[in-house]
Design a protein around this motif. Structure first.
Motif, PDB file in Angstrom:
ATOM      1  N   GLN A 155      47.938  40.163  28.154  1.00 36.31           N
ATOM      2  CA  GLN A 155      46.761  39.665  28.867  1.00 36.31           C
ATOM      3  C   GLN A 155      47.077  39.510  30.355  1.00 36.31           C
ATOM      4  O   GLN A 155      48.237  39.528  30.772  1.00 36.31           O
ATOM      5  N   LEU A 156      46.014  39.330  31.125  1.00 39.72           N
ATOM      6  CA  LEU A 156      46.144  39.284  32.581  1.00 39.72           C
ATOM      7  C   LEU A 156      46.662  37.950  33.117  1.00 39.72           C
ATOM      8  O   LEU A 156      47.425  37.911  34.083  1.00 39.72           O
ATOM      9  N   ARG A 157      46.234  36.868  32.515  1.00 36.57           N
ATOM     10  CA  ARG A 157      46.487  35.550  33.092  1.00 36.57           C
ATOM     11  C   ARG A 157      47.966  35.303  33.428  1.00 36.57           C
ATOM     12  O   ARG A 157      48.277  34.809  34.510  1.00 36.57           O
ATOM     13  N   PRO A 158      48.910  35.658  32.537  1.00 38.44           N
ATOM     14  CA  PRO A 158      50.312  35.365  32.856  1.00 38.44           C
ATOM     15  C   PRO A 158      50.885  36.168  34.022  1.00 38.44           C
ATOM     16  O   PRO A 158      51.939  35.806  34.551  1.00 38.44           O
ATOM     17  N   ILE A 159      50.215  37.260  34.429  1.00 37.84           N
ATOM     18  CA  ILE A 159      50.811  38.113  35.456  1.00 37.84           C
ATOM     19  C   ILE A 159      49.929  38.260  36.691  1.00 37.84           C
ATOM     20  O   ILE A 159      50.102  39.177  37.484  1.00 37.84           O
ATOM     21  N   CYS A 160      48.975  37.344  36.870  1.00 38.62           N
ATOM     22  CA  CYS A 160      48.018  37.499  37.979  1.00 38.62           C
ATOM     23  C   CYS A 160      48.299  36.561  39.153  1.00 38.62           C
ATOM     24  O   CYS A 160      47.525  36.534  40.118  1.00 38.62           O
ATOM     25  N   GLN A 161      49.394  35.803  39.093  1.00 37.40           N
ATOM     26  CA  GLN A 161      49.683  34.858  40.175  1.00 37.40           C
ATOM     27  C   GLN A 161      49.890  35.606  41.498  1.00 37.40           C
ATOM     28  O   GLN A 161      50.544  36.642  41.553  1.00 37.40           O
ATOM     29  N   ASN A 162      49.293  35.042  42.556  1.00 36.36           N
ATOM     30  CA  ASN A 162      49.454  35.565  43.920  1.00 36.36           C
ATOM     31  C   ASN A 162      48.940  36.999  44.073  1.00 36.36           C
ATOM     32  O   ASN A 162      49.399  37.733  44.955  1.00 36.36           O
ATOM     33  N   LYS A 163      47.995  37.375  43.243  1.00 33.77           N
ATOM     34  CA  LYS A 163      47.402  38.708  43.353  1.00 33.77           C
ATOM     35  C   LYS A 163      46.053  38.613  44.070  1.00 33.77           C
ATOM     36  O   LYS A 163      45.328  37.626  43.947  1.00 33.77           O
ATOM     37  N   LYS A 164      45.718  39.658  44.817  1.00 36.94           N
ATOM     38  CA  LYS A 164      44.444  39.710  45.519  1.00 36.94           C
ATOM     39  C   LYS A 164      43.370  40.323  44.636  1.00 36.94           C
ATOM     40  O   LYS A 164      43.640  41.172  43.789  1.00 36.94           O
ATOM     41  N   LEU A 165      42.127  39.865  44.847  1.00 35.40           N
ATOM     42  CA  LEU A 165      41.009  40.428  44.096  1.00 35.40           C
ATOM     43  C   LEU A 165      40.810  41.901  44.450  1.00 35.40           C
ATOM     44  O   LEU A 165      40.953  42.303  45.607  1.00 35.40           O
ATOM     45  N   ASN A 166      40.464  42.679  43.446  1.00 33.03           N
ATOM     46  CA  ASN A 166      40.137  44.088  43.621  1.00 33.03           C
ATOM     47  C   ASN A 166      38.616  44.187  43.762  1.00 33.03           C
ATOM     48  O   ASN A 166      37.887  44.147  42.773  1.00 33.03           O
ATOM     49  N   GLU A 167      38.134  44.296  45.006  1.00 37.00           N
ATOM     50  CA  GLU A 167      36.685  44.264  45.239  1.00 37.00           C
ATOM     51  C   GLU A 167      35.979  45.465  44.611  1.00 37.00           C
ATOM     52  O   GLU A 167      34.845  45.351  44.148  1.00 37.00           O
ATOM     53  N   ALA A 168      36.641  46.619  44.603  1.00 36.48           N
ATOM     54  CA  ALA A 168      36.034  47.798  43.971  1.00 36.48           C
ATOM     55  C   ALA A 168      35.836  47.559  42.479  1.00 36.48           C
ATOM     56  O   ALA A 168      34.844  47.990  41.887  1.00 36.48           O
ATOM     57  N   ALA A 169      36.775  46.839  41.862  1.00 32.31           N
ATOM     58  CA  ALA A 169      36.672  46.545  40.430  1.00 32.31           C
ATOM     59  C   ALA A 169      35.511  45.602  40.140  1.00 32.31           C
ATOM     60  O   ALA A 169      34.882  45.688  39.080  1.00 32.31           O
ATOM     61  N   ILE A 170      35.221  44.702  41.075  1.00 29.52           N
ATOM     62  CA  ILE A 170      34.066  43.818  40.897  1.00 29.52           C
ATOM     63  C   ILE A 170      32.775  44.638  40.872  1.00 29.52           C
ATOM     64  O   ILE A 170      31.876  44.379  40.056  1.00 29.52           O
ATOM     65  N   SER A 171      32.696  45.659  41.714  1.00 27.93           N
ATOM     66  CA  SER A 171      31.527  46.545  41.696  1.00 27.93           C
ATOM     67  C   SER A 171      31.435  47.296  40.370  1.00 27.93           C
ATOM     68  O   SER A 171      30.347  47.465  39.815  1.00 27.93           O
ATOM     69  N   MET A 172      32.582  47.744  39.856  1.00 28.82           N
ATOM     70  CA  MET A 172      32.588  48.410  38.543  1.00 28.82           C
ATOM     71  C   MET A 172      32.057  47.469  37.479  1.00 28.82           C
ATOM     72  O   MET A 172      31.258  47.861  36.615  1.00 28.82           O
ATOM     73  N   TYR A 173      32.507  46.224  37.516  1.00 32.42           N
ATOM     74  CA  TYR A 173      32.058  45.233  36.543  1.00 32.42           C
ATOM     75  C   TYR A 173      30.543  45.022  36.625  1.00 32.42           C
ATOM     76  O   TYR A 173      29.856  44.963  35.600  1.00 32.42           O
ATOM     77  N   LEU A 174      30.006  44.919  37.828  1.00 32.45           N
ATOM     78  CA  LEU A 174      28.571  44.671  37.992  1.00 32.45           C
ATOM     79  C   LEU A 174      27.736  45.844  37.489  1.00 32.45           C
ATOM     80  O   LEU A 174      26.577  45.670  37.099  1.00 32.45           O
ATOM     81  N   ASP A 175      28.317  47.034  37.470  1.00 31.18           N
ATOM     82  CA  ASP A 175      27.632  48.188  36.892  1.00 31.18           C
ATOM     83  C   ASP A 175      27.788  48.257  35.375  1.00 31.18           C
ATOM     84  O   ASP A 175      26.843  48.564  34.653  1.00 31.18           O
ATOM     85  N   CYS A 176      29.010  47.980  34.880  1.00 30.36           N
ATOM     86  CA  CYS A 176      29.341  48.259  33.477  1.00 30.36           C
ATOM     87  C   CYS A 176      29.320  47.041  32.561  1.00 30.36           C
ATOM     88  O   CYS A 176      29.249  47.201  31.343  1.00 30.36           O
ATOM     89  N   THR A 177      29.483  45.853  33.111  1.00 31.65           N
ATOM     90  CA  THR A 177      29.715  44.582  32.404  1.00 31.65           C
ATOM     91  C   THR A 177      31.167  44.425  31.974  1.00 31.65           C
ATOM     92  O   THR A 177      31.514  43.467  31.291  1.00 31.65           O
ATOM     93  N   TYR A 178      32.033  45.341  32.355  1.00 34.49           N
ATOM     94  CA  TYR A 178      33.475  45.259  32.108  1.00 34.49           C
ATOM     95  C   TYR A 178      34.168  46.050  33.209  1.00 34.49           C
ATOM     96  O   TYR A 178      33.515  46.764  33.985  1.00 34.49           O
ATOM     97  N   ILE A 179      35.489  45.922  33.288  1.00 36.73           N
ATOM     98  CA  ILE A 179      36.261  46.686  34.268  1.00 36.73           C
ATOM     99  C   ILE A 179      37.039  47.757  33.512  1.00 36.73           C
ATOM    100  O   ILE A 179      37.903  47.452  32.694  1.00 36.73           O
ATOM    101  N   PRO A 180      36.720  49.038  33.743  1.00 40.17           N
ATOM    102  CA  PRO A 180      37.331  50.122  32.957  1.00 40.17           C
ATOM    103  C   PRO A 180      38.790  50.365  33.342  1.00 40.17           C
ATOM    104  O   PRO A 180      39.192  50.158  34.488  1.00 40.17           O
ATOM    105  N   SER A 181      39.566  50.803  32.355  1.00 40.49           N
ATOM    106  CA  SER A 181      40.950  51.172  32.647  1.00 40.49           C
ATOM    107  C   SER A 181      40.946  52.442  33.515  1.00 40.49           C
ATOM    108  O   SER A 181      40.016  53.242  33.425  1.00 40.49           O
ATOM    109  N   PRO A 182      41.944  52.604  34.359  1.00 44.59           N
ATOM    110  CA  PRO A 182      43.179  51.819  34.488  1.00 44.59           C
ATOM    111  C   PRO A 182      43.067  50.624  35.443  1.00 44.59           C
ATOM    112  O   PRO A 182      44.076  50.035  35.810  1.00 44.59           O
ATOM    113  N   PHE A 183      41.831  50.254  35.815  1.00 46.98           N
ATOM    114  CA  PHE A 183      41.644  49.210  36.820  1.00 46.98           C
ATOM    115  C   PHE A 183      41.652  47.817  36.194  1.00 46.98           C
ATOM    116  O   PHE A 183      41.400  47.650  35.007  1.00 46.98           O
TER     117      PHE A 183
END
Length: 603
Positions: A155-183
């Motif tokens: 899962q993501l939570r244990p390895i997401c410390q000090n990481k920056k948001l991926n703004e392009a992935a947020i746009s993918m989510y708003l289109d798809c309702t999920y973030i597709p791999s490999p993103f």
């Protein structure tokens, strides 16, 4: 099922323990941490097969160390092969078979595996880490990489410390309702795509990804319909049988649909005892399938359990949704999935589901849209655009706007992509370049239905359905096994003529004809309602204040690339009953809750 963790970052043991503790629900039966050279391995175990401590992980053999999440359903056959080659075994589970299989064959073990899996095996002699993810992406695999330093986790939570948001992935989510791999939602953190291996050379500090399985160009079988039905039936029976290997109580998830009814029927025939079946119902009859599921349960003589999903249940589950999914996840059917697993855990630790049947056997409503679009494609593009402009004043009611957008679709591939990313968008500037990772759907079949099914399998199944099922089940430490996700069934289905699987007014034709051998046709020939919640009504009524409180302007203005005026208009039109925009409102609401959970926004 379990949780895995590997890193070459020199964390102290307490830090690794805290990381694993954040996803303890994935494996409450044992936590294992072990250092090997520059690597630290972590494992959370949910014991399903060989409950003895001897099968705890990390597991070692000679110079090899493994952490493994999932199940290898054909491990007994592989074990016999290894015994014939001189190997001996001290456990009765699949982890040791996988480890010694890798010792014997290296990466060639992977195509031999029939199962759901994500694992990492370290070879201390070569100083390389070999990792693999199952063909359909049933089990998750995340990894971060920065200048040779990496973390791997379920899962993501244990390895997401000090990481920056991926703004392009947020746009993918708003289109798809999920973030597709490999993103992923974070920069420098990736999903290993399904059907791929990852190898990390710890000496050179480089990694490579290679594909071992994919959907192939379709070659239609010459089997007659009856021959195909018999062959498929035998394969489904075997897929169910090998998934019933467990040393813990099991059951099945039973809705009012064909797939879960068939899986449950076959399981009940194989099991020596009456099986447990579980279903979710709703007060709103438009969404409720519990009565049909109850009839199925009576016919197959199962011990049946059901619960009714109410708005107050949803309110209680929203914090759980945000905490266990790690990334924004906007499929509202995750909520009843959580409730279903919560109920099932009181009786069983493992359950079979019908997930995957609709993709291979063309069961979704959008396959009807494909039939209609085939006719529209006969019109030149300019005529379709002209027709769209003639549809004014909502002449077709709520269907007017969606139809206008579909008429403006340029090509058949754009139409198919639109089924999954939407023909409408919440974004100021839409960029679908990421879809190039899924371009395989364009080349494997000339048939529009099969082309749609292929993108359904590669994009939606992995990133929506499999994520939903994995997180919802793991949230309550339940293992879900899906016979229709057996790669042999998917490969066979793609060779069958579309007419064997889809007829106008009779989707999943071949599965229905198999199910008739277990349940009378007049019982299961009911309109499919889907595993969804009456979110459209709840947003207007019971949950209205909850939504408005979590969608303030301060949050909306913070979301990159969100067309705020458009969203606010959609929200208002939904509340006024003019349109059903519940899917769009829900995904933005979930994003708000995720921002709050991970500290990006405070109300």
């Amino acid at each position: 099922m379990c949780g895995i963790y590997v890193t070459n970052i020199p964390f102290v043991e307490e830090e690794v323990k805290n990381k694993l503790a954040s996803i303890q629900f994935r494996g409450p039966d044992n936590t294992g941490i072990q250092k090997k050279g520059d690597l630290t391995f972590g494992h959370l175990r949910l014991a399903i097969v060989d409950l003895d401590v001897r099968s705890n992980q990390p597991m070692q053999f000679e110079e090899f160390t493994i952490v493994f999440n999932g199940e290898i359903y054909n491990f007994a056959a592989i074990k016999e092969e290894l015994i014939a080659l001189g190997h001996t075994f001290r456990t009765t589970g699949d982890t040791e078979v996988l480890l010694k299989g890798y010792r014997q064959w290296g990466e060639k073990i992977v195509p031999k595996l029939n199962g759901m899996f994500a694992f990492a095996i370290y070879n201390a002699t070569s100083n390389k880490l070999f990792c693999s993810r199952d063909r359909l992406g049933v089990k998750p695999f995340y990894f971060s990489w920065s200048n040779g330093k990496f973390e791997i986790c379920s899962q993501l939570r244990p390895i997401c410390q000090n990481k920056k948001l991926n703004e392009a992935a947020i746009s993918m989510y708003l289109d798809c309702t999920y973030i597709p791999s490999p993103f992923t939602i974070f920069q420098d953190v990736h999903k290993l795509p399904p059907g791929n291996n990852l190898e990390i050379d710890l000496t050179t500090k480089r990694y490579s990804i290679s594909k071992y399985w994919d959907l192939e160009p379709v070659k239609i079988s010459k089997l007659t319909y009856d021959e195909a039905k018999e062959k498929l039936h035998e394969l489904i029976q075997d897929a169910v049988k090998i998934r019933l290997q467990a040393d813990v109580p099991f059951g099945t998830f039973l809705s009012g649909g064909i797939d879960s009814a068939l899986v449950s029927s076959i399981a009940s025939k194989i099991s020596k005892e009456p099986i447990h079946t579980f279903t979710i119902g709703f007060k709103d009859p438009k969404y409720d399938e519990s009565k049909i599921a109850g009839r199925f349960a009576t016919i197959i003589n199962s011990q049946h359990f059901e619960t009714i999903c109410k708005p107050e249940d949803i309110m209680k589950l929203i914090p759980k949704l945000v905490s266990v999914y790690d990334e924004p996840f906007g499929d509202s059917s995750a909520l009843p999935s959580l409730l279903l697993n919560k109920m099932a855990k009181q009786q069983v630790t493992m359950a079979l589901s019908g997930d995957g049947g609709d993709e291979s056997f063309l069961g979704y409503n959008h396959f009807d849209w494909v039939s209609k679009f085939k006719m529209l494609l006969k019109m030149p593009y300019y005529l379709r655009v002209l027709t769209s402009h003639l549809l004014i004043f909502d002449v077709l009611g709520k269907r007017t706007e969606p139809l206008k957008r579909i008429l403006k679709t340029k090509s058949k591939h754009d139409f198919i992509a639109g089924i999954f990313v939407g023909y409408n968008s919440l974004l100021k500037n839409r960029n679908l370049d990421w879809l190039s990772f899924y371009n395989g759907f364009k080349k494997n079949s000339e048939d529009l239905h099969q082309t749609t099914a292929d993108l359904n399998i590669k994009l939606w199944l992995e990133n929506d359905s499999n994520v939903k099922v994995d997180r919802a089940s793991m949230a309550y430490s339940v293992e879900i096994r899906s016979p229709f996700l057996d790669y042999r069934i998917i490969e066979l289905a793609r060779t069958l003529p579309v007419s064997y699987r889809y007829q106008k007014g009779r989707k999943k034709r071949i599965l229905r004809d198999i199910l008739k051998e277990y349940i009378p046709e007049d019982v299961f020939e009911q309109p499919k309602k889907g595993f969804s919640v009456p979110m459209d009504s709840w947003i207007r009524n019971e949950l209205k204040e909850e939504f408005l409180q979590n969608l303030p302007d301060a949050f909306l203005e913070q979301v990159p690339n969100l067309n705020v005026p458009k969203f606010k208009k959609m929200l208002q039109n939904h509340l006024n009953g003019k349109q059903d925009y519940s899917s769009y409102i829900w995904r933005v609401y979930v994003l708000s809750k995720w921002y709050q959970e991970f500290g990006y926004f405070k109300k």
